[in-house]
Scaffold this motif. Sequence first.
Motif, mmCIF file in Angstrom:
data_model
loop_
_atom_site.group_PDB
_atom_site.id
_atom_site.type_symbol
_atom_site.label_atom_id
_atom_site.label_comp_id
_atom_site.label_asym_id
_atom_site.label_seq_id
_atom_site.Cartn_x
_atom_site.Cartn_y
_atom_site.Cartn_z
ATOM 1 N N LEU A 1 0.817 -1.207 0.000
ATOM 2 C CA LEU A 1 0.000 0.000 0.000
ATOM 3 C C LEU A 1 0.854 1.262 0.000
ATOM 4 O O LEU A 1 0.506 2.261 -0.645
ATOM 5 N N GLU A 2 1.971 1.223 0.719
ATOM 6 C CA GLU A 2 2.842 2.405 0.755
ATOM 7 C C GLU A 2 3.492 2.663 -0.601
ATOM 8 O O GLU A 2 3.681 3.819 -0.995
ATOM 9 N N THR A 3 3.817 1.595 -1.316
ATOM 10 C CA THR A 3 4.342 1.758 -2.681
ATOM 11 C C THR A 3 3.298 2.417 -3.564
ATOM 12 O O THR A 3 3.597 3.323 -4.354
ATOM 13 N N LEU A 4 2.061 1.981 -3.415
ATOM 14 C CA LEU A 4 0.961 2.565 -4.170
ATOM 15 C C LEU A 4 0.778 4.038 -3.808
ATOM 16 O O LEU A 4 0.570 4.888 -4.677
ATOM 17 N N GLN A 5 0.902 4.365 -2.545
ATOM 18 C CA GLN A 5 0.740 5.744 -2.088
ATOM 19 C C GLN A 5 1.796 6.661 -2.673
ATOM 20 O O GLN A 5 1.530 7.829 -2.941
ATOM 21 N N ARG A 6 2.993 6.132 -2.861
ATOM 22 C CA ARG A 6 4.051 6.961 -3.434
ATOM 23 C C ARG A 6 3.770 7.305 -4.896
ATOM 24 O O ARG A 6 4.228 8.327 -5.406
ATOM 25 N N LEU A 7 3.001 6.442 -5.554
ATOM 26 C CA LEU A 7 2.645 6.704 -6.941
ATOM 27 C C LEU A 7 1.472 7.672 -7.042
ATOM 28 O O LEU A 7 1.451 8.557 -7.887
ATOM 29 N N GLU A 8 0.515 7.483 -6.174
ATOM 30 C CA GLU A 8 -0.675 8.344 -6.182
ATOM 31 C C GLU A 8 -1.380 8.205 -4.839
ATOM 32 O O GLU A 8 -1.858 7.120 -4.486
ATOM 33 N N TYR A 9 -1.451 9.304 -4.106
ATOM 34 C CA TYR A 9 -2.045 9.260 -2.774
ATOM 35 C C TYR A 9 -3.538 8.959 -2.855
ATOM 36 O O TYR A 9 -4.255 9.471 -3.715
ATOM 37 N N GLY A 10 -3.996 8.129 -1.909
ATOM 38 C CA GLY A 10 -5.420 7.829 -1.794
ATOM 39 C C GLY A 10 -5.817 7.784 -0.335
ATOM 40 O O GLY A 10 -5.130 7.172 0.488
ATOM 41 N N ASP A 11 -6.910 8.430 0.022
ATOM 42 C CA ASP A 11 -7.355 8.478 1.420
ATOM 43 C C ASP A 11 -7.639 7.090 1.980
ATOM 44 O O ASP A 11 -7.238 6.759 3.095
ATOM 45 N N ASP A 12 -8.362 6.292 1.199
ATOM 46 C CA ASP A 12 -8.750 4.969 1.692
ATOM 47 C C ASP A 12 -7.528 4.102 1.974
ATOM 48 O O ASP A 12 -7.480 3.381 2.980
ATOM 49 N N GLU A 13 -6.540 4.174 1.090
ATOM 50 C CA GLU A 13 -5.340 3.364 1.290
ATOM 51 C C GLU A 13 -4.552 3.843 2.512
ATOM 52 O O GLU A 13 -3.997 3.033 3.256
ATOM 53 N N GLN A 14 -4.539 5.159 2.742
ATOM 54 C CA GLN A 14 -3.825 5.680 3.910
ATOM 55 C C GLN A 14 -4.471 5.200 5.204
ATOM 56 O O GLN A 14 -3.781 4.829 6.157
ATOM 57 N N VAL A 15 -5.788 5.172 5.233
ATOM 58 C CA VAL A 15 -6.492 4.673 6.418
ATOM 59 C C VAL A 15 -6.244 3.177 6.585
ATOM 60 O O VAL A 15 -6.094 2.682 7.709
ATOM 61 N N LEU A 16 -6.183 2.460 5.460
ATOM 62 C CA LEU A 16 -5.888 1.024 5.530
ATOM 63 C C LEU A 16 -4.506 0.778 6.124
ATOM 64 O O LEU A 16 -4.310 -0.140 6.924
ATOM 65 N N ILE A 17 -3.543 1.597 5.706
ATOM 66 C CA ILE A 17 -2.191 1.464 6.260
ATOM 67 C C ILE A 17 -2.233 1.665 7.769
ATOM 68 O O ILE A 17 -1.622 0.902 8.536
ATOM 69 N N ALA A 18 -2.963 2.691 8.202
ATOM 70 C CA ALA A 18 -3.098 2.941 9.641
ATOM 71 C C ALA A 18 -3.751 1.751 10.336
ATOM 72 O O ALA A 18 -3.302 1.316 11.410
ATOM 73 N N ARG A 19 -4.797 1.210 9.720
ATOM 74 C CA ARG A 19 -5.502 0.059 10.318
ATOM 75 C C ARG A 19 -4.594 -1.151 10.412
ATOM 76 O O ARG A 19 -4.556 -1.832 11.440
ATOM 77 N N TYR A 20 -3.844 -1.439 9.356
ATOM 78 C CA TYR A 20 -2.964 -2.602 9.369
ATOM 79 C C TYR A 20 -1.830 -2.426 10.381
ATOM 80 O O TYR A 20 -1.440 -3.387 11.058
ATOM 81 N N ARG A 21 -1.317 -1.211 10.488
ATOM 82 C CA ARG A 21 -0.274 -0.975 11.500
ATOM 83 C C ARG A 21 -0.852 -1.162 12.898
ATOM 84 O O ARG A 21 -0.203 -1.744 13.774
ATOM 85 N N TYR A 22 -2.041 -0.688 13.096
ATOM 86 C CA TYR A 22 -2.699 -0.841 14.408
ATOM 87 C C TYR A 22 -2.908 -2.330 14.722
ATOM 88 O O TYR A 22 -2.586 -2.800 15.817
ATOM 89 N N ASP A 23 -3.454 -3.054 13.763
ATOM 90 C CA ASP A 23 -3.743 -4.476 13.988
ATOM 91 C C ASP A 23 -2.479 -5.297 14.212
ATOM 92 O O ASP A 23 -2.524 -6.344 14.871
ATOM 93 N N SER A 24 -1.363 -4.823 13.676
ATOM 94 C CA SER A 24 -0.098 -5.549 13.849
ATOM 95 C C SER A 24 0.637 -5.128 15.128
ATOM 96 O O SER A 24 1.710 -5.654 15.419
ATOM 97 N N GLY A 25 0.051 -4.159 15.852
ATOM 98 C CA GLY A 25 0.668 -3.729 17.113
ATOM 99 C C GLY A 25 1.623 -2.565 16.986
ATOM 100 O O GLY A 25 2.255 -2.162 17.964
ATOM 101 N N ASP A 26 1.723 -1.995 15.792
ATOM 102 C CA ASP A 26 2.597 -0.833 15.579
ATOM 103 C C ASP A 26 1.760 0.427 15.821
ATOM 104 O O ASP A 26 1.325 1.091 14.882
ATOM 105 N N TYR A 27 1.549 0.759 17.090
ATOM 106 C CA TYR A 27 0.639 1.852 17.421
ATOM 107 C C TYR A 27 1.203 3.219 17.041
ATOM 108 O O TYR A 27 0.455 4.099 16.600
#
Length: 219
Positions: free
Chosen positions: A149-175
């Motif tokens: 998702l971060e590779t995708l964000q570097r090509l073109e920012y998207g709100d939904d993908e940024q929130v997904l990154i936050a969600r996945y980091r949260y779920d993995s314990g990277d608060y």
Amino acid sequence: YQIAPDDPQAVAMYAYAVARAGVNAPQTSQALDTALATHRTDAGLLLAAATYYTAQNDFARAEQYLRQAEATGTSPAEIALRRDAMRQREEQLALEGARDLYRAGQYQQAASAYDSYFQQTGETPRQAVREQAAAFVNAGDYASAIAALETLQRLEYGDDEQVLIARYRYDSGDYAGAAEAARIASSRRPDRVDARLLMGDAYREAGQFEDAQVAYAGA
């Protein structure tokens, strides 16, 4: 429907019709073989055969007929058109294969199949990358999901993908990482309540209670 194999135009029209319908009609193959046995250099018939076998996912045979059509002096534009259709069909099947693996619960294999699809097409469509990220997550590989998702964000920012990154980091314990990713989403789109709430949750889990209160208040 009775096909007259001695009428190459009729056979060609029937082959096109079957290809458009997307059905498997064994008599079509037989009619093509019979007609081509006596009309080997009929360009229209050869192109129809290529189209039919592309629809049947027999790409090697489709290519064989395209090469024969080329040898008859068929317009390069006609050949290119059908090769492009063949390429699109192959790419479609690759994507469908990745999705089938995901639906079957074979998440790691699905993620690898998406990689193969990206390599085959030379493109990384946003929806397909999100699907691959979901496959990684279901396989327990949060790091690869976030990286995709971060590779995708570097090509073109998207709100939904940024929130997904936050969600996945949260779920993995990277608060801390989740809070920062959510902050970026919130700063770009202040109306994203989900980003503010996720940021608050991440700050709370990280023990930054004052920051959490500010984030919740902004939601």
